[in-house]
Design a protein around this motif. Structure first.
Motif, PDB file in Angstrom:
ATOM      1  N   GLY A 200       0.964  -1.217  -0.045  1.00 48.27           N
ATOM      2  CA  GLY A 200       0.099   0.089  -0.100  1.00 48.27           C
ATOM      3  C   GLY A 200       0.890   1.308   0.020  1.00 48.27           C
ATOM      4  N   ARG A 201       0.565   2.178   0.781  1.00 53.30           N
ATOM      5  CA  ARG A 201       1.256   3.718   0.838  1.00 53.30           C
ATOM      6  C   ARG A 201       2.244   3.671   1.705  1.00 53.30           C
ATOM      7  NH1 ARG A 201      -2.754   8.530   0.728  1.00 53.30           N
ATOM      8  NH2 ARG A 201      -1.022   9.707  -0.256  1.00 53.30           N
ATOM      9  N   ASN A 202       3.428   4.226   1.372  1.00 53.45           N
ATOM     10  CA  ASN A 202       4.501   4.758   2.212  1.00 53.45           C
ATOM     11  C   ASN A 202       4.671   6.097   2.095  1.00 53.45           C
ATOM     12  OD1 ASN A 202       5.422   1.899   2.976  1.00 53.45           O
ATOM     13  ND2 ASN A 202       4.607   1.498   1.074  1.00 53.45           N
ATOM     14  N   VAL A 203       4.276   6.938   2.762  1.00 57.90           N
ATOM     15  CA  VAL A 203       4.578   8.367   2.620  1.00 57.90           C
ATOM     16  C   VAL A 203       5.687   8.765   2.958  1.00 57.90           C
ATOM     17  CG1 VAL A 203       3.736  10.599   2.835  1.00 57.90           C
ATOM     18  CG2 VAL A 203       2.110   8.845   2.311  1.00 57.90           C
ATOM     19  N   ILE A 204       6.607   9.496   2.169  1.00 56.68           N
ATOM     20  CA  ILE A 204       8.031   9.978   2.636  1.00 56.68           C
ATOM     21  C   ILE A 204       7.753  11.795   2.858  1.00 56.68           C
ATOM     22  CG2 ILE A 204      10.296  10.087   2.397  1.00 56.68           C
ATOM     23  CD1 ILE A 204       9.830   7.907   0.606  1.00 56.68           C
ATOM     24  N   GLY A 205       8.200  12.006   4.042  1.00 58.85           N
ATOM     25  CA  GLY A 205       8.176  13.689   4.151  1.00 58.85           C
ATOM     26  C   GLY A 205       8.617  14.161   5.414  1.00 58.85           C
ATOM     27  N   ARG A 206       8.397  15.229   5.778  1.00 57.84           N
ATOM     28  CA  ARG A 206       9.212  15.917   6.916  1.00 57.84           C
ATOM     29  C   ARG A 206       8.196  15.971   8.075  1.00 57.84           C
ATOM     30  NH1 ARG A 206       9.157  21.329   7.756  1.00 57.84           N
ATOM     31  NH2 ARG A 206       8.532  21.627   5.614  1.00 57.84           N
ATOM     32  N   GLY A 207       6.687  16.023   7.689  1.00 61.26           N
ATOM     33  CA  GLY A 207       5.842  16.143   8.690  1.00 61.26           C
ATOM     34  C   GLY A 207       5.416  14.873   9.652  1.00 61.26           C
ATOM     35  N   THR A 208       4.910  15.002  10.600  1.00 58.82           N
ATOM     36  CA  THR A 208       4.320  13.954  11.469  1.00 58.82           C
ATOM     37  C   THR A 208       3.746  12.785  11.138  1.00 58.82           C
ATOM     38  OG1 THR A 208       2.852  15.085  12.376  1.00 58.82           O
ATOM     39  CG2 THR A 208       4.918  15.575  13.741  1.00 58.82           C
ATOM     40  N   GLU A 209       3.044  13.348  10.138  1.00 55.07           N
ATOM     41  CA  GLU A 209       2.201  12.205   9.540  1.00 55.07           C
ATOM     42  C   GLU A 209       2.568  11.167   8.284  1.00 55.07           C
ATOM     43  OE1 GLU A 209      -1.094  14.226   7.658  1.00 55.07           O
ATOM     44  OE2 GLU A 209      -1.818  15.212   9.626  1.00 55.07           O
ATOM     45  N   ALA A 210       4.076  11.451   8.025  1.00 54.60           N
ATOM     46  CA  ALA A 210       4.642  10.572   7.137  1.00 54.60           C
ATOM     47  C   ALA A 210       4.882   9.434   7.909  1.00 54.60           C
ATOM     48  CB  ALA A 210       5.891  11.253   6.840  1.00 54.60           C
ATOM     49  N   ASP A 211       4.984   8.406   6.966  1.00 54.74           N
ATOM     50  CA  ASP A 211       5.386   7.022   7.182  1.00 54.74           C
ATOM     51  C   ASP A 211       6.837   6.907   7.636  1.00 54.74           C
ATOM     52  OD1 ASP A 211       2.575   5.934   7.222  1.00 54.74           O
ATOM     53  OD2 ASP A 211       3.025   6.019   5.065  1.00 54.74           O
ATOM     54  N   ILE A 212       7.785   7.646   6.760  1.00 52.20           N
ATOM     55  CA  ILE A 212       9.079   7.611   6.486  1.00 52.20           C
ATOM     56  C   ILE A 212       9.384   9.210   6.966  1.00 52.20           C
ATOM     57  CG2 ILE A 212      11.239   7.333   5.408  1.00 52.20           C
ATOM     58  CD1 ILE A 212       9.966   4.980   4.179  1.00 52.20           C
ATOM     59  N   ARG A 213       9.888   9.522   7.857  1.00 48.89           N
ATOM     60  CA  ARG A 213      10.347  10.993   8.130  1.00 48.89           C
ATOM     61  C   ARG A 213      11.596  11.520   7.845  1.00 48.89           C
ATOM     62  NH1 ARG A 213       7.862  13.237  13.735  1.00 48.89           N
ATOM     63  NH2 ARG A 213       8.694  14.978  12.599  1.00 48.89           N
ATOM     64  N   LEU A 214      11.794  12.497   7.332  1.00 48.77           N
ATOM     65  CA  LEU A 214      13.334  12.793   7.075  1.00 48.77           C
ATOM     66  C   LEU A 214      13.441  14.342   7.528  1.00 48.77           C
ATOM     67  CD1 LEU A 214      13.432  11.766   3.191  1.00 48.77           C
ATOM     68  CD2 LEU A 214      14.328  10.527   5.457  1.00 48.77           C
ATOM     69  N   PRO A 215      14.272  14.588   8.566  1.00 44.05           N
ATOM     70  CA  PRO A 215      14.716  15.882   9.017  1.00 44.05           C
ATOM     71  C   PRO A 215      15.519  16.862   8.107  1.00 44.05           C
ATOM     72  CG  PRO A 215      16.201  14.487   9.915  1.00 44.05           C
ATOM     73  CD  PRO A 215      15.290  13.683   8.857  1.00 44.05           C
ATOM     74  N   ASP A 216      14.772  17.089   6.838  1.00 47.03           N
ATOM     75  CA  ASP A 216      15.324  17.874   5.746  1.00 47.03           C
ATOM     76  C   ASP A 216      14.399  18.972   5.376  1.00 47.03           C
ATOM     77  OD1 ASP A 216      16.151  18.781   3.466  1.00 47.03           O
ATOM     78  OD2 ASP A 216      16.716  16.715   2.565  1.00 47.03           O
ATOM     79  N   THR A 217      14.791  20.065   5.609  1.00 44.81           N
ATOM     80  CA  THR A 217      14.008  21.327   5.227  1.00 44.81           C
ATOM     81  C   THR A 217      13.681  21.584   3.873  1.00 44.81           C
ATOM     82  OG1 THR A 217      16.028  22.632   4.956  1.00 44.81           O
ATOM     83  CG2 THR A 217      15.176  22.787   7.362  1.00 44.81           C
ATOM     84  N   GLY A 218      14.392  20.752   3.024  1.00 42.26           N
ATOM     85  CA  GLY A 218      14.111  20.830   1.410  1.00 42.26           C
ATOM     86  C   GLY A 218      12.914  19.698   1.115  1.00 42.26           C
ATOM     87  N   VAL A 219      12.439  18.938   2.188  1.00 45.17           N
ATOM     88  CA  VAL A 219      11.622  18.098   1.908  1.00 45.17           C
ATOM     89  C   VAL A 219      10.165  18.623   2.260  1.00 45.17           C
ATOM     90  CG1 VAL A 219      10.717  15.822   2.654  1.00 45.17           C
ATOM     91  CG2 VAL A 219      13.240  16.111   1.890  1.00 45.17           C
ATOM     92  N   SER A 220       9.100  18.339   1.507  1.00 45.32           N
ATOM     93  CA  SER A 220       7.770  18.660   1.840  1.00 45.32           C
ATOM     94  C   SER A 220       7.331  17.954   3.210  1.00 45.32           C
ATOM     95  CB  SER A 220       6.648  18.802   0.631  1.00 45.32           C
ATOM     96  OG  SER A 220       7.524  19.797  -0.278  1.00 45.32           O
ATOM     97  N   ARG A 221       6.262  18.266   3.738  1.00 47.18           N
ATOM     98  CA  ARG A 221       5.510  17.640   4.768  1.00 47.18           C
ATOM     99  C   ARG A 221       5.163  16.145   4.465  1.00 47.18           C
ATOM    100  NH1 ARG A 221       5.047  20.177   9.757  1.00 47.18           N
ATOM    101  NH2 ARG A 221       5.211  22.533   9.597  1.00 47.18           N
ATOM    102  N   LYS A 222       4.435  16.183   3.270  1.00 41.85           N
ATOM    103  CA  LYS A 222       4.436  14.961   2.542  1.00 41.85           C
ATOM    104  C   LYS A 222       5.007  15.212   1.141  1.00 41.85           C
ATOM    105  CE  LYS A 222      -0.206  13.775   5.015  1.00 41.85           C
ATOM    106  NZ  LYS A 222      -1.392  13.275   4.819  1.00 41.85           N
TER     107      LYS A 222
END
Length: 276
Positions: A200-222
């Motif tokens: 299914g879905r595996n959302v990558i992003g900076r926000g707390t709702e992302a499945d895979i979180r990246l502490p990167d200011t260039g990355v959107s929340r989702k």
């Protein structure tokens, strides 16, 4: 260990530091390597008696910033890329006219993080390059790749550019078939963190709702969603601010193959099929 993994190990020894710190926000050599593999596959030509001819001359065009950044390793990097393409050609059973060569060139029209790849079959009767042209790094023809004799009046095969348009789909050449035993993972370059993909879905992003979180200011929340269905992983940009690149190409939606390099913001992730 596959061709790309061997290339990455040699590259680690060459630069001496984690990729993410060296190539942050710029063209990643692993992206170039994957694009060159795809170029060899897409530009192969079937000859008589079932022989398959692959291009042996490859040109990688980079913007000013990326070309300057990679310049300190240009000769060694081009040599490693030529070795990698030679190994890939040997593994696939292709043939070549002559030794594989790779050249890095600057193209001021390309922006940072974007590159183009083109290729052709060298004409054995073609004269030597003009004076002033940067020399190519080359790899010797491997013992398992029998060189082809010259084909009279055969024009060079011009390759399609591996541009940042997302219009070209992934190569269909290779070992097809669904591998039900494969574990699909994303490896974050630098720390080497592994994230196993769920069906299914595996959302990558900076926000707390992302499945895979990246502490990167260039990355959107989702930022991007990697959807796993039927054993196939597909990357889909979620309308991110800075976009999603797969092997140096900006994409909207694209199926992934083992070894594909995903770059979002300043982060680099490599898609792997473990146990395949």
């Amino acid at each position: 260990m596959g061709v790309l993994q061997r290339f990455e190990r040699r590259l680690e020894g060459m630069v001496g530091l984690a990729f993410a710190r060296i190539f942050k926000g710029k063209v990643h050599p692993a992206e170039i390597a994957k694009a060159l593999q795809r170029e060899a596959d897409e530009q192969r030509s079937v000859l008589s008696e079932g022989r398959v001819l692959a291009p042996n001359v490859y040109v990688v065009r980079l913007g000013e910033t990326d070309f300057g950044h990679l310049g300190q390793w240009s000769d060694q990097l081009a040599g490693e890329l030529a070795d990698m393409v030679t190994e890939h050609i040997e593994d696939e059973g292709y043939q070549v006219f002559d030794k594989v060569t790779v050249r890095l060139e600057q193209d001021d029209e390309l922006t940072t993080g974007v590159f183009e790849v083109s290729s052709h079959v060298a004409d054995p009767a073609r004269p030597a390059p003009r004076s002033g042209m940067a020399p190519m790094a080359s790899a010797p023809v491997a013992p398992g790749i029998p060189p082809l004799p010259p084909l009279p009046a055969m024009p060079p095969l011009r390759g399609r550019s591996a541009t940042d348009t997302g219009k070209q789909g992934p190569s269909m050449v290779g070992r097809a078939g669904t591998r039900s035993t494969a574990t699909h993972v994303l490896v974050v370059d630098g720390p080497g963190t592994r994230h196993e993909l769920s069906t299914g879905r595996n959302v990558i992003g900076r926000g707390t709702e992302a499945d895979i979180r990246l502490p990167d200011t260039g990355v959107s929340r989702k930022h991007v969603d990697v959807v796993l269905e039927g054993g196939v992983a597909t990357a889909e940009d979620l309308g991110s601010t800075n976009g999603t690149l797969v092997n140096g190409r900006r994409i909207t939606r694209q199926p992934l193959s083992d070894g594909d390099v995903i770059r979002i913001g300043h982060s680099v992730l490599v898609y792997r099929q473990d146990g395949a």
